[in-house]
Scaffold this motif. Structure first.
Motif, mmCIF file in Angstrom:
data_model
loop_
_atom_site.group_PDB
_atom_site.id
_atom_site.type_symbol
_atom_site.label_atom_id
_atom_site.label_comp_id
_atom_site.label_asym_id
_atom_site.label_seq_id
_atom_site.Cartn_x
_atom_site.Cartn_y
_atom_site.Cartn_z
ATOM 1 N N UNK A 1 0.838 -1.207 0.000
ATOM 2 C CA UNK A 1 0.000 0.000 0.000
ATOM 3 C C UNK A 1 0.869 1.252 0.000
ATOM 4 N N UNK A 2 1.931 1.265 0.805
ATOM 5 C CA UNK A 2 2.821 2.424 0.846
ATOM 6 C C UNK A 2 3.405 2.677 -0.540
ATOM 7 N N UNK A 3 3.845 1.628 -1.227
ATOM 8 C CA UNK A 3 4.391 1.782 -2.591
ATOM 9 C C UNK A 3 3.337 2.346 -3.541
ATOM 10 N N UNK A 4 2.111 1.844 -3.436
ATOM 11 C CA UNK A 4 1.054 2.324 -4.326
ATOM 12 C C UNK A 4 0.764 3.799 -4.067
ATOM 13 N N UNK A 5 0.651 4.196 -2.803
ATOM 14 C CA UNK A 5 0.357 5.592 -2.480
ATOM 15 C C UNK A 5 1.488 6.510 -2.932
ATOM 16 N N UNK A 6 2.730 6.063 -2.761
ATOM 17 C CA UNK A 6 3.864 6.861 -3.231
ATOM 18 C C UNK A 6 3.831 6.989 -4.754
ATOM 19 N N UNK A 7 3.465 5.913 -5.459
ATOM 20 C CA UNK A 7 3.369 5.970 -6.917
ATOM 21 C C UNK A 7 2.271 6.928 -7.367
ATOM 22 N N UNK A 8 1.276 7.156 -6.504
ATOM 23 C CA UNK A 8 0.199 8.101 -6.808
ATOM 24 C C UNK A 8 0.562 9.533 -6.402
ATOM 25 N N UNK A 9 1.809 9.726 -5.934
ATOM 26 C CA UNK A 9 2.272 11.071 -5.598
ATOM 27 C C UNK A 9 2.203 11.432 -4.128
ATOM 28 N N UNK A 10 1.760 10.498 -3.288
ATOM 29 C CA UNK A 10 1.706 10.770 -1.856
ATOM 30 C C UNK A 10 3.123 10.675 -1.280
ATOM 31 N N UNK A 11 3.371 11.413 -0.238
ATOM 32 C CA UNK A 11 4.665 11.392 0.443
ATOM 33 C C UNK A 11 4.460 10.761 1.809
ATOM 34 N N UNK A 12 5.223 9.719 2.092
ATOM 35 C CA UNK A 12 5.092 9.017 3.367
ATOM 36 C C UNK A 12 5.657 9.869 4.495
ATOM 37 N N UNK A 13 4.893 10.000 5.559
ATOM 38 C CA UNK A 13 5.309 10.754 6.740
ATOM 39 C C UNK A 13 4.844 9.981 7.966
ATOM 40 N N UNK A 14 5.766 9.507 8.807
ATOM 41 C CA UNK A 14 5.360 8.754 9.999
ATOM 42 C C UNK A 14 4.533 9.641 10.943
ATOM 43 N N UNK A 15 3.531 9.045 11.560
ATOM 44 C CA UNK A 15 2.715 9.745 12.557
ATOM 45 C C UNK A 15 2.594 8.867 13.788
ATOM 46 N N UNK A 16 2.236 9.481 14.884
ATOM 47 C CA UNK A 16 1.981 8.723 16.103
ATOM 48 C C UNK A 16 0.478 8.554 16.242
ATOM 49 N N UNK A 17 0.070 7.408 16.724
ATOM 50 C CA UNK A 17 -1.350 7.135 16.923
ATOM 51 C C UNK A 17 -1.522 6.397 18.243
ATOM 52 N N UNK A 18 -2.651 6.569 18.842
ATOM 53 C CA UNK A 18 -2.964 5.878 20.090
ATOM 54 C C UNK A 18 -4.140 4.950 19.849
ATOM 55 N N UNK A 19 -4.128 3.817 20.520
ATOM 56 C CA UNK A 19 -5.214 2.851 20.392
ATOM 57 C C UNK A 19 -5.382 2.114 21.714
ATOM 58 N N UNK A 20 -6.577 1.615 21.947
ATOM 59 C CA UNK A 20 -6.825 0.800 23.130
ATOM 60 C C UNK A 20 -6.195 -0.552 22.950
ATOM 61 N N UNK A 21 -5.580 -1.042 23.996
ATOM 62 C CA UNK A 21 -5.059 -2.407 23.964
ATOM 63 C C UNK A 21 -6.193 -3.368 24.269
ATOM 64 N N UNK A 22 -6.188 -4.514 23.606
ATOM 65 C CA UNK A 22 -7.243 -5.491 23.887
ATOM 66 C C UNK A 22 -7.062 -6.024 25.307
ATOM 67 N N UNK A 23 -8.174 -6.352 25.940
ATOM 68 C CA UNK A 23 -8.114 -6.883 27.302
ATOM 69 C C UNK A 23 -8.121 -5.842 28.389
ATOM 70 N N UNK A 24 -8.194 -4.573 28.042
ATOM 71 C CA UNK A 24 -8.224 -3.528 29.075
ATOM 72 C C UNK A 24 -9.576 -2.915 29.174
#
Length: 91
Positions: free
Chosen positions: A68-91
């Motif tokens: 997917x990253x390769x496809x998006x880059x081929x479409x002109x998107x620029x990859x930029x890492x981001x931070x994300x938060x999510x609930x852990x399962x079991x909590x």
């Protein structure tokens, strides 16, 4: 698409809309028809529509999803890492 393929559609997307944001998630292509450019065509159309209507577009992709990253880059998107938060399962 909401978690899986519906009907006979070989590719699809989920979407959401509010006053301030439009979101597309879960770009899905049936494994039986992958490699034919369907995902690229759908994604290119959605990105072109977003840019045409709103002047910009962005997307999120899991870092491990190299195809997917390769496809998006081929479409002109620029990859930029981001931070994300999510609930852990079991909590």
């Amino acid at each position: 698409m909401g978690g899986g393929r519906r009907g006979d559609a070989p590719a699809g997307v989920g979407r959401a809309r509010s006053d301030r944001i439009r979101a597309v998630w879960e770009m899905v292509v049936d494994p039986a028809v992958r490699g034919r450019g369907l995902g690229r065509m759908v994604c290119a159309f959605v990105l072109a529509e977003a840019r045409g209507r709103h002047g910009r577009a962005a997307l999120m992709v899991d870092e491990w999803n190299h195809a997917a990253v390769r496809m998006y880059e081929a479409l002109g998107m620029v990859y930029r890492p981001v931070k994300a938060a999510a609930w852990r399962s079991g909590r």
